[in-house]
Design a protein around this motif. Structure first.
Motif, PDB file in Angstrom:
ATOM      1  N   THR A 191       0.841  -1.209   0.000  1.00  0.00           N
ATOM      2  CA  THR A 191       0.000   0.000   0.000  1.00  0.00           C
ATOM      3  C   THR A 191       0.872   1.253   0.000  1.00  0.00           C
ATOM      4  O   THR A 191       0.780   2.101   0.877  1.00  0.00           O
ATOM      5  CB  THR A 191      -0.916   0.016   1.240  1.00  0.00           C
ATOM      6  N   LYS A 192       1.739   1.359  -1.003  1.00  0.00           N
ATOM      7  CA  LYS A 192       2.559   2.569  -1.111  1.00  0.00           C
ATOM      8  C   LYS A 192       1.673   3.786  -1.338  1.00  0.00           C
ATOM      9  O   LYS A 192       1.956   4.886  -0.868  1.00  0.00           O
ATOM     10  CB  LYS A 192       3.563   2.416  -2.258  1.00  0.00           C
ATOM     11  N   ASP A 193       0.597   3.562  -2.073  1.00  0.00           N
ATOM     12  CA  ASP A 193      -0.372   4.614  -2.311  1.00  0.00           C
ATOM     13  C   ASP A 193      -1.725   4.094  -1.841  1.00  0.00           C
ATOM     14  O   ASP A 193      -2.242   3.114  -2.386  1.00  0.00           O
ATOM     15  CB  ASP A 193      -0.414   4.964  -3.807  1.00  0.00           C
ATOM     16  N   LYS A 237      -2.382  -2.470  -4.192  1.00  0.00           N
ATOM     17  CA  LYS A 237      -2.286  -3.670  -5.025  1.00  0.00           C
ATOM     18  C   LYS A 237      -2.787  -4.855  -4.226  1.00  0.00           C
ATOM     19  O   LYS A 237      -2.224  -5.222  -3.197  1.00  0.00           O
ATOM     20  CB  LYS A 237      -0.837  -3.906  -5.469  1.00  0.00           C
ATOM     21  N   LEU A 238      -3.844  -5.469  -4.713  1.00  0.00           N
ATOM     22  CA  LEU A 238      -4.489  -6.549  -3.977  1.00  0.00           C
ATOM     23  C   LEU A 238      -3.881  -7.898  -4.324  1.00  0.00           C
ATOM     24  O   LEU A 238      -3.355  -8.098  -5.421  1.00  0.00           O
ATOM     25  CB  LEU A 238      -5.991  -6.573  -4.289  1.00  0.00           C
ATOM     26  N   HIS A 243      -8.511 -10.621  -4.952  1.00  0.00           N
ATOM     27  CA  HIS A 243      -9.145  -9.797  -5.978  1.00  0.00           C
ATOM     28  C   HIS A 243     -10.109 -10.637  -6.822  1.00  0.00           C
ATOM     29  O   HIS A 243     -11.211 -10.181  -7.153  1.00  0.00           O
ATOM     30  CB  HIS A 243      -8.065  -9.178  -6.871  1.00  0.00           C
ATOM     31  N   GLU A 244      -9.706 -11.856  -7.154  1.00  0.00           N
ATOM     32  CA  GLU A 244     -10.578 -12.728  -7.946  1.00  0.00           C
ATOM     33  C   GLU A 244     -11.845 -13.078  -7.177  1.00  0.00           C
ATOM     34  O   GLU A 244     -12.940 -13.148  -7.743  1.00  0.00           O
ATOM     35  CB  GLU A 244      -9.830 -13.995  -8.328  1.00  0.00           C
ATOM     36  N   ALA A 285     -16.592  -4.519  -4.025  1.00  0.00           N
ATOM     37  CA  ALA A 285     -15.388  -3.677  -4.087  1.00  0.00           C
ATOM     38  C   ALA A 285     -14.596  -3.816  -2.793  1.00  0.00           C
ATOM     39  O   ALA A 285     -15.171  -3.960  -1.714  1.00  0.00           O
ATOM     40  CB  ALA A 285     -15.779  -2.225  -4.304  1.00  0.00           C
ATOM     41  N   ILE A 286     -13.257  -3.769  -2.920  1.00  0.00           N
ATOM     42  CA  ILE A 286     -12.371  -3.900  -1.760  1.00  0.00           C
ATOM     43  C   ILE A 286     -11.699  -2.558  -1.492  1.00  0.00           C
ATOM     44  O   ILE A 286     -11.020  -2.003  -2.358  1.00  0.00           O
ATOM     45  CB  ILE A 286     -11.307  -4.983  -1.996  1.00  0.00           C
ATOM     46  N   ILE A 287     -11.900  -2.041  -0.294  1.00  0.00           N
ATOM     47  CA  ILE A 287     -11.274  -0.775   0.108  1.00  0.00           C
ATOM     48  C   ILE A 287     -10.543  -1.036   1.417  1.00  0.00           C
ATOM     49  O   ILE A 287     -11.142  -0.987   2.506  1.00  0.00           O
ATOM     50  CB  ILE A 287     -12.314   0.346   0.288  1.00  0.00           C
TER      51      ILE A 287
END
Length: 329
Positions: A30-32, A37-38, A43-44, A52-54
């Protein structure tokens, strides 16, 4: 991931958003915070359920404060309540937990009306999306290189993919039942996953080069019929070669090579070579027939009426040739 599947099945629907921690099973880095990036599998799973994943922000406990409070309540009302009980199977333990969970959810609030069960069913359940037809099956993602035999190797098993991808790196999605092969995010092959003895092959006919496909169409009976048209000796040699291995398919290459010798030399010469080989052994090989045709082809093609010249003398030349003292009279 399995916990999410059970959660959705228990709820009877799918939440619009998921707010997980930044653990490796969910977020790779989680640089940003705006573009995390999951994990590919996570993610699948979200794509399968259409959610949605937050991820929660790092060191921001208020992003999931209510959840943390619920964890403490569960520890008190379920885990602590069962700590002195003894169970003899996982099924017994799960049944006891389910009973405690139902009692916890139906327990009335202290400072407001209703319970967690009534609040969920009247205010939250209507906003859930319907469950997909099939639950998500946990998958693992790996990479592999397509070998020269147009197969990839995974956990000691070999799975085919189109021969055009030989030497290419491919992505592999593995579940408990199915293995899928992807190249540039396009699926190029799918197989039922193999278990048991190492070294098993799962091969699709369409993945093979054209010449290999033709080879698979042959079997022992076809080789015997082809050999019988050439002659009885060739037929006998083919039977011997087919019987030389415990697995008949392993001899097909030798049978094909032997019968192809008729195209290079002729059917009559191949038949004669097989006859000559059978005079020496009852189990001649392709290599021995090939050597006879290469080295003894003149002897094989010699007419039967031709006889060698008989020499009545012990030597070809007389004593006079070598300077002897005896002269012919």
């Amino acid at each position: 991931m399995t916990a999410h599947v059970h959660m959705y099945n228990y709820f009877g629907g799918v939440a619009t958003l998921l707010v997980p921690d930044n653990c490796k099973t969910a977020v790779i880095h989680t640089k940003d915070w705006y573009t995390p990036k999951l994990n590919a599998t996570y993610h699948e799973m979200a794509e399968h359920y259409g959610t949605a994943i937050i991820p929660a922000r790092v060191r921001k406990p208020k992003d999931k404060a209510s959840v943390e409070g619920a964890v403490g309540n569960i520890s008190t009302w379920i885990t602590a309540a069962l700590r002195n009980e003894q169970f003899f199977s996982l099924e017994e333990l799960n049944t006891a937990i389910r009973e405690k969970l139902e009692a916890f959810n139906h327990r009335t609030f202290q400072k407001k009306e209703g319970s967690r069960w009534s609040l969920f069913h009247h205010e939250e359940f209507p906003f859930l999306s319907p469950l997909p037809t099939t639950p998500y099956e946990l998958a693992d993602f790996k990479q592999a290189t397509v070998q020269f035999n147009y197969h990839i190797s995974l956990d000691g098993m070999l799975y085919s993919c189109p021969y055009e991808y030989i030497k290419r790196k491919v992505d592999v999605r593995v579940t408990e039942r199915v293995l899928e092969i992807f190249y540039n995010h396009n699926r190029i092959a799918s197989h039922k996953r193999l278990y048991g003895r190492k070294g098993q092959y799962s091969t699709t006919l369409e993945h093979m080069p054209p010449d290999h496909q033709k080879y698979l169409e042959w079997n022992g009976e076809r080789f015997k019929q082809w050999a019988q048209r050439i002659g009885p000796n060739t037929h006998q040699v083919i039977i011997a070669i087919l019987s030389s291995s415990r697995v008949e398919q392993q001899t097909y290459k030798s049978c094909m090579g032997l019968l192809k010798l008729a195209e290079r030399h002729s059917e009559s010469r191949l038949e004669a070579a097989c006859e000559k080989a059978l005079n020496y052994t009852a189990s001649p090989s392709y290599k021995s027939i090939k050597n006879i045709l290469a080295t003894g082809i003149k002897e094989i093609s010699k007419p039967e009426t031709e006889k060698p010249t008989k020499n009545t003398f012990g030597v070809t030349r007389g004593a006079n040739y070598y300077g002897g003292k005896y002269n012919d009279k």
